[in-house]
Design a protein around this motif. Sequence first.
Motif, PDB file in Angstrom:
ATOM      1  N   ILE A  88      47.714  34.721  39.927  1.00  0.00           N
ATOM      2  CA  ILE A  88      47.980  35.784  38.958  1.00  0.00           C
ATOM      3  C   ILE A  88      49.187  35.319  38.149  1.00  0.00           C
ATOM      4  CG2 ILE A  88      48.732  38.162  38.629  1.00  0.00           C
ATOM      5  CD1 ILE A  88      47.371  38.837  41.297  1.00  0.00           C
ATOM      6  N   GLY A  89      48.965  34.992  36.891  1.00  0.00           N
ATOM      7  CA  GLY A  89      50.034  34.480  36.050  1.00  0.00           C
ATOM      8  C   GLY A  89      49.574  34.401  34.615  1.00  0.00           C
ATOM      9  N   SER A  90      49.994  33.370  33.915  1.00  0.00           N
ATOM     10  CA  SER A  90      49.580  33.171  32.532  1.00  0.00           C
ATOM     11  C   SER A  90      48.161  32.632  32.485  1.00  0.00           C
ATOM     12  CB  SER A  90      50.529  32.184  31.843  1.00  0.00           C
ATOM     13  OG  SER A  90      51.854  32.652  31.867  1.00  0.00           O
ATOM     14  N   ALA A  91      47.375  33.123  31.549  1.00  0.00           N
ATOM     15  CA  ALA A  91      45.992  32.647  31.361  1.00  0.00           C
ATOM     16  C   ALA A  91      45.209  32.665  32.671  1.00  0.00           C
ATOM     17  CB  ALA A  91      46.000  31.243  30.761  1.00  0.00           C
ATOM     18  N   LEU A  93      42.625  34.121  33.495  1.00  0.00           N
ATOM     19  CA  LEU A  93      41.182  34.075  33.314  1.00  0.00           C
ATOM     20  C   LEU A  93      40.662  32.647  33.205  1.00  0.00           C
ATOM     21  CD1 LEU A  93      38.680  35.851  32.894  1.00  0.00           C
ATOM     22  CD2 LEU A  93      39.135  35.758  30.470  1.00  0.00           C
ATOM     23  N   ASN A  94      41.477  31.745  32.706  1.00  0.00           N
ATOM     24  CA  ASN A  94      41.030  30.393  32.384  1.00  0.00           C
ATOM     25  C   ASN A  94      41.515  29.342  33.364  1.00  0.00           C
ATOM     26  OD1 ASN A  94      39.717  31.249  30.021  1.00  0.00           O
ATOM     27  ND2 ASN A  94      41.685  31.331  28.947  1.00  0.00           N
ATOM     28  N   ARG A  95      41.740  29.742  34.618  1.00  0.00           N
ATOM     29  CA  ARG A  95      42.265  28.800  35.596  1.00  0.00           C
ATOM     30  C   ARG A  95      41.340  28.686  36.793  1.00  0.00           C
ATOM     31  NH1 ARG A  95      48.702  30.155  35.495  1.00  0.00           N
ATOM     32  NH2 ARG A  95      48.734  28.723  37.254  1.00  0.00           N
ATOM     33  N   SER A 148      44.639  41.767  35.569  1.00  0.00           N
ATOM     34  CA  SER A 148      43.277  42.124  35.176  1.00  0.00           C
ATOM     35  C   SER A 148      42.416  40.897  34.930  1.00  0.00           C
ATOM     36  CB  SER A 148      43.310  42.990  33.913  1.00  0.00           C
ATOM     37  OG  SER A 148      43.947  44.214  34.152  1.00  0.00           O
ATOM     38  N   ALA A 149      42.999  39.886  34.275  1.00  0.00           N
ATOM     39  CA  ALA A 149      42.246  38.667  33.986  1.00  0.00           C
ATOM     40  C   ALA A 149      41.908  37.918  35.269  1.00  0.00           C
ATOM     41  CB  ALA A 149      43.042  37.766  33.049  1.00  0.00           C
ATOM     42  N   ALA A 150      42.834  37.915  36.237  1.00  0.00           N
ATOM     43  CA  ALA A 150      42.555  37.262  37.521  1.00  0.00           C
ATOM     44  C   ALA A 150      41.408  37.959  38.247  1.00  0.00           C
ATOM     45  CB  ALA A 150      43.808  37.252  38.384  1.00  0.00           C
ATOM     46  N   ILE A 151      41.405  39.295  38.205  1.00  0.00           N
ATOM     47  CA  ILE A 151      40.318  40.054  38.821  1.00  0.00           C
ATOM     48  C   ILE A 151      38.996  39.751  38.113  1.00  0.00           C
ATOM     49  CG2 ILE A 151      39.403  42.385  39.201  1.00  0.00           C
ATOM     50  CD1 ILE A 151      42.349  43.289  39.549  1.00  0.00           C
ATOM     51  N   ALA A 152      39.047  39.693  36.787  1.00  0.00           N
ATOM     52  CA  ALA A 152      37.830  39.413  36.021  1.00  0.00           C
ATOM     53  C   ALA A 152      37.286  38.023  36.314  1.00  0.00           C
ATOM     54  CB  ALA A 152      38.108  39.562  34.528  1.00  0.00           C
TER      55      ALA A 152
END
Length: 248
Positions: A88-91, A93-95, A148-152
């Motif tokens: 859970i951090g920057s970007a 979703l893209n990691r 939210s992006a990490a969950i997605a």
Amino acid sequence: MKFLTVSRCTAGVALALALTACKGAEPLGGEQPKTEIFVLVDLSETWHDKENAEVERKNQNLLRTIGRGISLYADSAEPPLLIQYRVIGSASLNREPICRATYMPTLVGGGNKDPFRIRSRKKLEKYLSIDCPRVIIARPPEDRTEISAAIASVAEKPRGKKALRYMIIASDFLEETNAPEPLPVGALAGTKVLLLYRPVSPDREVGGQMTARIESWRQSLEQFGAVVTKVPDSGYEQSDLVSFLSPK
């Protein structure tokens, strides 16, 4: 609280050393996992405060507890068991995952070309409770907290038919992100989610702030179909995690 968005790729390292991501091959040469466990770890400056020795000690202990709990549960899980740790951090979703493993204890013999496959529970426990936490703790704090992006990134990952899916989120749950596209209704249907929360300094100054924040996350996740358990990470034991992971 803002909610949700998605994932990318990097290069991998040998298993014993704890991985920093990999090429997205299917586990075990194509077999779909029957059980999936995703651990989302907050590396923001508030949760992952490397200047604070007490906070770093808490993080190490919590990651060890999570790793030992998963490895204890592993032998009762239906294999293949897929385990991924995501930042859970920057970007977010893209990691790709910062650590990953596929546990398949029933396979014997040679020919294992997959560096992420583990057959021995002893090796799994070492990887999840020592090697992987070491890699995570060594990371610098992230500039943003994109929960939210990490969950997605997990929600949008294809899921095998009838596969059990679990998500463990260790965080202070302070979201910092641009408003992403919301997940579709039912995106987390059947996913069991554990919110392992920890208050930060402002929470101690404003009574009820943390409680309201965690409740907001619980409600949002349940709207997408998740079954949510919330508990403070202080005093959390590996036996508690085994109980959470064990199907009722």
